[in-house]
Write a protein that holds these residues in place. Structure first.
Motif, PDB file in Angstrom:
ATOM      1  N   SER A 163     122.190  -7.177 -81.158  1.00  0.00           N
ATOM      2  CA  SER A 163     121.145  -6.282 -80.855  1.00  0.00           C
ATOM      3  C   SER A 163     120.890  -6.131 -79.345  1.00  0.00           C
ATOM      4  CB  SER A 163     119.968  -6.848 -81.519  1.00  0.00           C
ATOM      5  OG  SER A 163     118.670  -5.911 -81.237  1.00  0.00           O
ATOM      6  N   ILE A 164     120.695  -7.280 -78.858  1.00  0.00           N
ATOM      7  CA  ILE A 164     120.593  -7.295 -77.367  1.00  0.00           C
ATOM      8  C   ILE A 164     121.885  -6.732 -76.501  1.00  0.00           C
ATOM      9  CG2 ILE A 164     120.346  -9.015 -75.024  1.00  0.00           C
ATOM     10  CD1 ILE A 164     119.095 -11.048 -77.324  1.00  0.00           C
ATOM     11  N   ILE A 165     122.936  -7.264 -76.958  1.00  0.00           N
ATOM     12  CA  ILE A 165     123.919  -6.273 -76.443  1.00  0.00           C
ATOM     13  C   ILE A 165     124.035  -4.689 -76.681  1.00  0.00           C
ATOM     14  CG2 ILE A 165     126.648  -6.129 -76.449  1.00  0.00           C
ATOM     15  CD1 ILE A 165     126.683  -9.159 -77.179  1.00  0.00           C
ATOM     16  N   ASN A 166     123.705  -4.243 -77.686  1.00  0.00           N
ATOM     17  CA  ASN A 166     123.647  -2.867 -77.961  1.00  0.00           C
ATOM     18  C   ASN A 166     122.466  -2.293 -77.150  1.00  0.00           C
ATOM     19  OD1 ASN A 166     125.609  -3.077 -79.820  1.00  0.00           O
ATOM     20  ND2 ASN A 166     124.305  -3.472 -81.545  1.00  0.00           N
ATOM     21  N   LEU A 167     121.281  -3.090 -77.100  1.00  0.00           N
ATOM     22  CA  LEU A 167     120.188  -2.568 -76.315  1.00  0.00           C
ATOM     23  C   LEU A 167     120.572  -2.113 -74.884  1.00  0.00           C
ATOM     24  CD1 LEU A 167     117.068  -3.992 -78.082  1.00  0.00           C
ATOM     25  CD2 LEU A 167     117.679  -1.536 -77.926  1.00  0.00           C
ATOM     26  N   LEU A 168     121.331  -3.285 -74.256  1.00  0.00           N
ATOM     27  CA  LEU A 168     121.910  -3.310 -72.812  1.00  0.00           C
ATOM     28  C   LEU A 168     122.611  -2.108 -72.673  1.00  0.00           C
ATOM     29  CD1 LEU A 168     121.809  -4.417 -70.084  1.00  0.00           C
ATOM     30  CD2 LEU A 168     123.523  -5.953 -70.638  1.00  0.00           C
ATOM     31  N   GLU A 169     123.641  -1.828 -73.524  1.00  0.00           N
ATOM     32  CA  GLU A 169     124.577  -0.708 -73.470  1.00  0.00           C
ATOM     33  C   GLU A 169     123.800   0.615 -73.447  1.00  0.00           C
ATOM     34  OE1 GLU A 169     127.342  -1.616 -76.447  1.00  0.00           O
ATOM     35  OE2 GLU A 169     128.536  -3.319 -75.035  1.00  0.00           O
ATOM     36  N   GLN A 170     122.854   0.607 -74.372  1.00  0.00           N
ATOM     37  CA  GLN A 170     122.069   2.045 -74.685  1.00  0.00           C
ATOM     38  C   GLN A 170     121.315   1.972 -73.302  1.00  0.00           C
ATOM     39  OE1 GLN A 170     119.745   1.981 -78.015  1.00  0.00           O
ATOM     40  NE2 GLN A 170     118.760   3.889 -77.592  1.00  0.00           N
ATOM     41  N   LEU A 171     120.544   1.107 -72.570  1.00  0.00           N
ATOM     42  CA  LEU A 171     119.676   1.139 -71.585  1.00  0.00           C
ATOM     43  C   LEU A 171     120.695   1.902 -70.257  1.00  0.00           C
ATOM     44  CD1 LEU A 171     117.137  -1.169 -70.108  1.00  0.00           C
ATOM     45  CD2 LEU A 171     119.008  -0.400 -68.494  1.00  0.00           C
ATOM     46  N   ARG A 172     121.904   1.443 -70.314  1.00  0.00           N
ATOM     47  CA  ARG A 172     122.747   1.526 -69.248  1.00  0.00           C
ATOM     48  C   ARG A 172     123.150   3.107 -69.059  1.00  0.00           C
ATOM     49  NH1 ARG A 172     125.462  -4.204 -68.308  1.00  0.00           N
ATOM     50  NH2 ARG A 172     124.024  -4.996 -66.774  1.00  0.00           N
ATOM     51  N   VAL A 173     123.308   3.530 -70.267  1.00  0.00           N
ATOM     52  CA  VAL A 173     123.750   5.027 -70.571  1.00  0.00           C
ATOM     53  C   VAL A 173     122.437   5.730 -70.365  1.00  0.00           C
ATOM     54  CG1 VAL A 173     124.450   6.593 -72.188  1.00  0.00           C
ATOM     55  CG2 VAL A 173     125.541   4.611 -72.144  1.00  0.00           C
ATOM     56  N   GLU A 174     121.273   5.646 -70.991  1.00  0.00           N
ATOM     57  CA  GLU A 174     120.123   6.517 -70.839  1.00  0.00           C
ATOM     58  C   GLU A 174     119.341   6.508 -69.584  1.00  0.00           C
ATOM     59  OE1 GLU A 174     117.629   6.155 -74.311  1.00  0.00           O
ATOM     60  OE2 GLU A 174     119.245   6.232 -75.639  1.00  0.00           O
ATOM     61  N   GLU A 229     130.227  -9.887 -73.161  1.00  0.00           N
ATOM     62  CA  GLU A 229     131.036 -11.186 -73.143  1.00  0.00           C
ATOM     63  C   GLU A 229     130.084 -12.427 -72.760  1.00  0.00           C
ATOM     64  OE1 GLU A 229     134.907 -13.731 -71.339  1.00  0.00           O
ATOM     65  OE2 GLU A 229     134.498 -11.331 -71.050  1.00  0.00           O
ATOM     66  N   ARG A 230     129.297 -12.060 -71.408  1.00  0.00           N
ATOM     67  CA  ARG A 230     128.603 -13.179 -70.890  1.00  0.00           C
ATOM     68  C   ARG A 230     127.261 -13.238 -71.934  1.00  0.00           C
ATOM     69  NH1 ARG A 230     127.854 -13.402 -64.690  1.00  0.00           N
ATOM     70  NH2 ARG A 230     128.275 -15.696 -65.114  1.00  0.00           N
ATOM     71  N   LEU A 231     126.737 -12.240 -72.605  1.00  0.00           N
ATOM     72  CA  LEU A 231     125.644 -12.431 -73.174  1.00  0.00           C
ATOM     73  C   LEU A 231     125.987 -13.076 -74.656  1.00  0.00           C
ATOM     74  CD1 LEU A 231     124.130  -8.651 -72.989  1.00  0.00           C
ATOM     75  CD2 LEU A 231     123.067 -10.860 -72.200  1.00  0.00           C
ATOM     76  N   LYS A 232     127.013 -12.955 -75.173  1.00  0.00           N
ATOM     77  CA  LYS A 232     127.448 -13.463 -76.479  1.00  0.00           C
ATOM     78  C   LYS A 232     127.815 -14.901 -76.203  1.00  0.00           C
ATOM     79  CE  LYS A 232     128.823 -12.135 -80.638  1.00  0.00           C
ATOM     80  NZ  LYS A 232     127.997 -11.419 -81.397  1.00  0.00           N
ATOM     81  N   SER A 233     128.245 -15.240 -75.131  1.00  0.00           N
ATOM     82  CA  SER A 233     128.723 -16.927 -74.784  1.00  0.00           C
ATOM     83  C   SER A 233     127.464 -17.617 -74.167  1.00  0.00           C
ATOM     84  CB  SER A 233     130.022 -16.932 -74.126  1.00  0.00           C
ATOM     85  OG  SER A 233     129.583 -16.263 -72.650  1.00  0.00           O
ATOM     86  N   LYS A 234     126.384 -16.960 -73.518  1.00  0.00           N
ATOM     87  CA  LYS A 234     125.924 -17.876 -72.622  1.00  0.00           C
ATOM     88  C   LYS A 234     124.178 -17.653 -73.458  1.00  0.00           C
ATOM     89  CE  LYS A 234     128.515 -18.596 -69.514  1.00  0.00           C
ATOM     90  NZ  LYS A 234     128.911 -20.188 -69.107  1.00  0.00           N
ATOM     91  N   LEU A 235     123.897 -16.773 -74.189  1.00  0.00           N
ATOM     92  CA  LEU A 235     122.527 -16.603 -74.645  1.00  0.00           C
ATOM     93  C   LEU A 235     122.294 -17.824 -75.835  1.00  0.00           C
ATOM     94  CD1 LEU A 235     121.722 -12.928 -75.390  1.00  0.00           C
ATOM     95  CD2 LEU A 235     120.595 -14.296 -73.750  1.00  0.00           C
ATOM     96  N   LYS A 236     121.264 -18.482 -75.505  1.00  0.00           N
ATOM     97  CA  LYS A 236     120.649 -19.412 -76.462  1.00  0.00           C
ATOM     98  C   LYS A 236     119.454 -19.086 -77.301  1.00  0.00           C
ATOM     99  CE  LYS A 236     121.376 -22.071 -72.952  1.00  0.00           C
ATOM    100  NZ  LYS A 236     121.365 -23.217 -72.018  1.00  0.00           N
TER     101      LYS A 236
END
Length: 267
Positions: free
Chosen positions: A4-15, A254-261
């Motif tokens: 969800s966080i990854i999708n929101l970040l991608e959406q933010l960078r587009v919009e 990639e960084r979000l997936k591997s580093k978020l806790k």
């Protein structure tokens, strides 16, 4: 939650949402740079005479009460009332809650306007729930975030707002869920305004989704992760702040997936 966080970040960078900040003078430059680094567009307009027009064109509103004046207090009330009228989400940062009657009166009025999200340190959240028992030392917390959990949940029930409590562990509370974020670094406490930057990032994510709980989690967790990564190569608080902007700018899936806790619980 990571997806969800990854999708929101991608959406933010587009919009590239326009985020209206009525914020404090200490952190205005910091929060503007954090918003730019993550991909949003900041605007800082404080006059009561023009805030309605800016709320009209912005996708979300950030209210940070750190350095108050009569004019900025009026602007905050005008802007939040108008945001509610036209359906704009807004986030409240109750910096220094409890240190003066003027500040508490404003906060009481802002709480009546039902913020979409409230983000503060443990002492600020506890004070918001009970103004008669201030727990602050200026704008710093004197309480661990976990000790404010009960007050945060009570405040959530009282206001209907999503509550974010910043600290060694960050907590995000809704009626249904609690999320715990374990990213961050102690050096972050030596840089002024990083909590304010987290509030601004929450505003950025509120501007691209109607899933407001997920937006709050994204804003808090991304700032904490960026601070953790920035501290790995920082020589001290000065370089941490500079590194933080670069980390926000460079964050990817990639960084979000591997580093978020993060852990999520249902109530």
């Amino acid at each position: 939650m990571e997806d969800s966080i990854i999708n929101l970040l991608e959406q933010l960078r587009v919009e590239k949402p326009l985020i209206h900040n009525i914020t404090n003078l200490v952190v205005m430059n910091n929060t503007a740079n954090a918003l730019l680094a993550i991909g949003a567009s900041p605007v800082m307009v404080h006059s009561p005479l023009e805030v309605r027009e800016v709320v009209d064109i912005a996708q979300a509103l950030v209210i940070n009460i750190g350095t108050l004046s009569e004019d900025t207090a009026e602007a905050m009330l005008v802007a939040t009332e108008h945001a509610n009228t036209i359906g704009r989400p807004w986030v409240l940062d109750p910096v220094g809650a409890g240190i003066s009657a003027f500040r508490n009166d404003l906060l009481s009025n802002l709480l009546d306007l039902k913020p979409t999200v409230i983000r503060g340190n443990a002492s600020e959240i506890m004070t918001l729930y009970n103004f008669n028992q201030p727990n602050t030392k200026g704008v710093d917390s004197t309480t661990a975030s976990k000790d404010a959990l009960r007050f945060g949940q009570l405040l959530q029930e009282q206001t209907g707002s999503i509550i974010c409590i910043s600290g060694e562990v960050d907590y995000i509370l809704s009626q249904q869920y609690r999320v715990e974020v374990f990213n961050g670094n102690p050096l972050m406490t030596q840089v002024t305004g990083l909590g304010c930057s987290a509030t601004a990032l929450i505003g950025a994510f509120l501007g691209v989704t109607d899933q407001y709980f997920e937006a709050a989690v994204a804003g808090v967790s991304i700032l904490s992760l960026a601070g953790e990564l920035a501290a790995q190569t920082a020589a001290g608080p000065g370089t941490l702040q500079l590194n933080l902007y670069d980390e926000l700018y460079q964050l990817n899936a990639e960084r979000l997936k591997s580093k978020l806790k993060i852990k999520r619980y249902a109530h």
